[in-house]
Design a protein around this motif. Structure first.
Motif, mmCIF file in Angstrom:
data_model
loop_
_atom_site.group_PDB
_atom_site.id
_atom_site.type_symbol
_atom_site.label_atom_id
_atom_site.label_comp_id
_atom_site.label_asym_id
_atom_site.label_seq_id
_atom_site.Cartn_x
_atom_site.Cartn_y
_atom_site.Cartn_z
ATOM 1 N N SER A 1 0.767 -1.233 0.038
ATOM 2 C CA SER A 1 0.006 -0.109 -0.046
ATOM 3 C C SER A 1 0.858 1.347 -0.054
ATOM 4 N N ILE A 2 0.373 2.342 -0.340
ATOM 5 C CA ILE A 2 1.085 3.645 -0.422
ATOM 6 C C ILE A 2 -0.022 4.863 -0.054
ATOM 7 N N SER A 3 0.694 5.706 0.810
ATOM 8 C CA SER A 3 -0.187 6.739 1.178
ATOM 9 C C SER A 3 -0.444 7.863 0.090
ATOM 10 N N GLY B 1 2.579 9.534 -1.129
ATOM 11 C CA GLY B 1 3.574 8.515 -1.500
ATOM 12 C C GLY B 1 4.481 8.250 -0.380
ATOM 13 N N THR C 1 4.548 7.240 2.489
ATOM 14 C CA THR C 1 4.663 6.161 3.316
ATOM 15 C C THR C 1 4.055 4.756 2.483
ATOM 16 N N THR C 2 4.905 3.915 2.809
ATOM 17 C CA THR C 2 4.470 2.513 1.893
ATOM 18 C C THR C 2 4.540 1.556 2.896
ATOM 19 N N TYR D 1 4.451 -3.143 2.878
ATOM 20 C CA TYR D 1 4.719 -4.293 2.138
ATOM 21 C C TYR D 1 4.318 -5.662 3.212
ATOM 22 N N SER E 1 7.927 -3.188 -5.447
ATOM 23 C CA SER E 1 7.875 -1.452 -4.921
ATOM 24 C C SER E 1 6.643 -0.795 -5.564
ATOM 25 N N SER F 1 4.470 2.467 -6.059
ATOM 26 C CA SER F 1 4.555 3.868 -6.508
ATOM 27 C C SER F 1 3.364 4.687 -6.734
ATOM 28 N N ARG F 2 3.263 5.835 -6.978
ATOM 29 C CA ARG F 2 2.139 6.525 -7.494
ATOM 30 C C ARG F 2 2.715 7.832 -8.103
#
Length: 124
Positions: A50-52, A55, A57-58, A60, A69, A71-72
């Motif tokens: 997930s990603i905030s 971006g 905060t991620t 796994y 990985s 990303s957005r």
């Protein structure tokens, strides 16, 4: 109506890489946390990453740390999942999902919108 469209799945050999994309339309993408989940045949859906909103905060799943990985690109309303060193047991349908509250948890129940999924097949 928020819609998600995944792409980038396919058939690869173990050890290969794939990059999945998820384009979101119909809502304020930059306000959403995003996540990827997967479901293998005969198994329950499981959290991948997930990603905030920004971006910054991620998160796994332990099984993919160091290889995947997330990303957005908020300018393109798109989330990505780069998958390296794929394993045969990672064959599954991969789904992206929207968390409208921005929490980005690993619990699928907190996600409001889901894509149709993209098939990833990894051969050994």
């Amino acid at each position: 109506q928020v819609q998600l469209a995944e792409s980038g799945g396919g058939s690869v050999q173990a050890g290969d890489s794939l990059r999945l994309s998820c384009v979101v339309s119909g809502g304020p993408f930059s306000l959403y946390a995003m996540a990827w989940f997967r479901q293998a045949p005969g198994k329950e859906r499981e959290f991948v990453a997930s990603i905030s909103r920004t971006g910054g905060t991620t998160k796994y799943a332990e099984s993919v740390k160091g290889r995947f990985s997330i990303s957005r690109d908020n300018g393109k309303n798109t989330a990505y999942l780069q998958m390296n060193s794929l394993k045969s047991d990672e064959t599954a349908v991969y789904y992206c999902a929207v968390d409208v509250w921005g929490g980005g948890t690993s619990d699928g129940r907190t996600y409001t919108y889901w894509g149709q999924g993209t098939q990833v097949t990894v051969s050994s």
